[in-house]
Design an enzyme around this catalytic site. Structure first.
Site, PDB file in Angstrom:
ATOM      1  N   ASP A  17       0.829  -1.207   0.000  1.00  0.00           N
ATOM      2  CA  ASP A  17       0.000   0.000   0.000  1.00  0.00           C
ATOM      3  C   ASP A  17       0.865   1.259   0.000  1.00  0.00           C
ATOM      4  OD1 ASP A  17      -2.342   1.430  -0.023  1.00  0.00           O
ATOM      5  OD2 ASP A  17      -2.817   1.124   2.091  1.00  0.00           O
ATOM      6  N   HIS A  34       2.338   3.470  -9.102  1.00  0.00           N
ATOM      7  CA  HIS A  34       2.160   2.034  -9.346  1.00  0.00           C
ATOM      8  C   HIS A  34       3.358   1.492 -10.128  1.00  0.00           C
ATOM      9  CE1 HIS A  34      -1.729   2.347  -7.599  1.00  0.00           C
ATOM     10  NE2 HIS A  34      -2.244   3.084  -8.570  1.00  0.00           N
ATOM     11  N   LEU A 128      11.296 -20.197  -4.765  1.00  0.00           N
ATOM     12  CA  LEU A 128      10.194 -19.429  -4.178  1.00  0.00           C
ATOM     13  C   LEU A 128       8.906 -19.564  -5.003  1.00  0.00           C
ATOM     14  CD1 LEU A 128       9.348 -16.955  -2.219  1.00  0.00           C
ATOM     15  CD2 LEU A 128       9.920 -15.522  -4.187  1.00  0.00           C
TER      16      LEU A 128
HETATM   17  C1  IPE Z   1      -5.335  -2.695  -0.209  1.00  0.00           C
HETATM   18  O1  IPE Z   1      -5.017  -1.356  -0.390  1.00  0.00           O
HETATM   19  C2  IPE Z   1      -5.338  -3.409  -1.533  1.00  0.00           C
HETATM   20  C3  IPE Z   1      -4.041  -3.576  -2.181  1.00  0.00           C
HETATM   21  C4  IPE Z   1      -2.878  -3.242  -1.683  1.00  0.00           C
HETATM   22  C5  IPE Z   1      -4.086  -4.187  -3.476  1.00  0.00           C
HETATM   23  P1  IPE Z   1      -6.171  -0.244  -0.502  1.00  0.00           P
HETATM   24  O2  IPE Z   1      -5.463   1.058  -0.670  1.00  0.00           O
HETATM   25  O3  IPE Z   1      -7.134  -0.621  -1.541  1.00  0.00           O
HETATM   26  O4  IPE Z   1      -6.868  -0.362   0.929  1.00  0.00           O
HETATM   27  P2  IPE Z   1      -7.784   0.675   1.737  1.00  0.00           P
HETATM   28  O5  IPE Z   1      -8.832   1.191   0.784  1.00  0.00           O
HETATM   29  O6  IPE Z   1      -6.905   1.795   2.207  1.00  0.00           O
HETATM   30  O7  IPE Z   1      -8.326  -0.116   2.874  1.00  0.00           O
HETATM   31  C1  IPE Z   2      -1.563   0.291  -3.371  1.00  0.00           C
HETATM   32  O1  IPE Z   2      -1.341   1.653  -3.387  1.00  0.00           O
HETATM   33  C2  IPE Z   2      -1.819  -0.263  -4.758  1.00  0.00           C
HETATM   34  C3  IPE Z   2      -3.221  -0.637  -5.015  1.00  0.00           C
HETATM   35  C4  IPE Z   2      -4.175  -0.651  -4.123  1.00  0.00           C
HETATM   36  C5  IPE Z   2      -3.570  -1.025  -6.363  1.00  0.00           C
HETATM   37  P1  IPE Z   2      -2.531   2.711  -3.367  1.00  0.00           P
HETATM   38  O2  IPE Z   2      -2.867   3.064  -4.770  1.00  0.00           O
HETATM   39  O3  IPE Z   2      -3.657   2.235  -2.527  1.00  0.00           O
HETATM   40  O4  IPE Z   2      -1.817   3.953  -2.668  1.00  0.00           O
HETATM   41  P2  IPE Z   2      -2.463   4.969  -1.638  1.00  0.00           P
HETATM   42  O5  IPE Z   2      -3.000   4.157  -0.499  1.00  0.00           O
HETATM   43  O6  IPE Z   2      -3.536   5.706  -2.364  1.00  0.00           O
HETATM   44  O7  IPE Z   2      -1.323   5.844  -1.226  1.00  0.00           O
HETATM   45 MG    MG Z   3      -4.078   2.424  -0.553  1.00  0.00          MG
END
Ligand code: IPE
Ligand code: IPE
Ligand code: MG
Length: 238
Positions: A17, A34, A128
């Site tokens: 995240d 990303h 792995l």
């Molecule tokens: C969780 O992250 C999903 C992934 C890392 C793929 P999100 O950014 O979607 O989670 P929330 O919305 O903060 O809970």
């Molecule tokens: C995690 O990073 C990747 C996915 C959920 C696809 P985020 O895109 O949720 O990044 P933040 O949480 O907005 O910083």
């Molecule tokens: Mg996120």
């Protein structure tokens, strides 16, 4: 070559995240976050392989992430297609077997094709196992398991046990995670492997996923090695 040391978790899962916040803090667009996140995936995979971790599961895209703007979900899917293609030779070089779990049958055909090709190409690798969760949610996983189970074993014949249900989850045959890492400071599960995380050790770090480097992974493992897992028992009976 792996540097296997004692008490290394067999299965580590990661909620990757913070890509969006990383991008914003660098004056970039979310999709650039990303893209940078893919670099961190490569580094973490190589680290896990070297460490002798047997399974590394990465939460790459949740069912709920479809609620984001189409421009972002399109960018993530296109990044996925390119990254799988580009990284497969490295997976082969590092003897990594790659599996994709989640409701992947409903992804667009080019994404699914690349995933199938990567799974087929790496299927005989013995190092792995990298498990990438895409269009995944923990509740979906339990529901699809229950539905398949009911189809194959009509109600009333045998009581459903924990072991039976586990065999129908998308992680069938894979031990439950020993350690779960979540980056970016959020302290929640966000519908990841709900069933499988029952006794997993949780580790939260404020580091944003694109900044997650080997020393951060090392710190998580070190924290794990200092935990006492009791599984509901008391010390002397372990
Ligand atoms: C969780 O992250 C999903 C992934 C890392 C793929 P999100 O950014 O979607 O989670 P929330 O919305 O903060 O809970
Ligand atoms: C995690 O990073 C990747 C996915 C959920 C696809 P985020 O895109 O949720 O990044 P933040 O949480 O907005 O910083
Ligand atoms: Mg996120």
């Amino acid at each position: 070559m792996s540097e296997i040391t004692e008490n290394i978790p067999r299965h580590v899962c990661v909620i990757m995240d913070g890509n969006g916040r990383w991008a914003l803090s660098h004056g970039l667009q979310r999709k650039d976050g990303h893209r940078q996140g893919v670099e961190a995936v490569r580094e973490a995979t190589e680290f896990a392989a070297r460490k002798g971790i047997r399974y590394l599961s990465l939460f790459a895209f949740s069912e709920e992430n479809w609620g984001r703007p189409k421009s972002e979900t399109d960018a993530i899917m296109s990044l996925m297609v390119h990254a799988i293609h580009r990284e497969t030779p490295t997976l082969m070089k590092n003897n990594v077997r790659c599996l994709f779990i989640g409701d992947i049958e409903h992804l667009q055909p080019d994404v699914l094709e690349r995933m199938d090709a990567c799974m087929n190409q790496t299927s005989d690798n013995t190092g792995l196992t990298l498990v990438v969760a895409v269009n995944y949610s923990g509740k979906w996983d339990i529901m699809q398991a229950v539905n398949r189970l009911m189809e194959e074993q009509p109600c009333g014949k045998h009581p459903v046990t924990s072991e039976t249900l586990s065999r129908y989850l998308s992680t069938a045959g894979i031990p439950d995670p020993d350690l779960m890492i979540r980056t970016s400071g959020e302290m929640r599960i966000s519908n990841f492997m709900l069933w499988q995380l029952a006794y997993t050790e949780l580790y939260f770090t404020p580091v944003l996923w694109p900044d997650f480097r080997n020393p951060d992974f090392e710190a998580a493992i070190e924290s794990f090695t200092n935990r006492k897992r009791r599984f509901g028992k008391i010390e002397e009976s372990l």
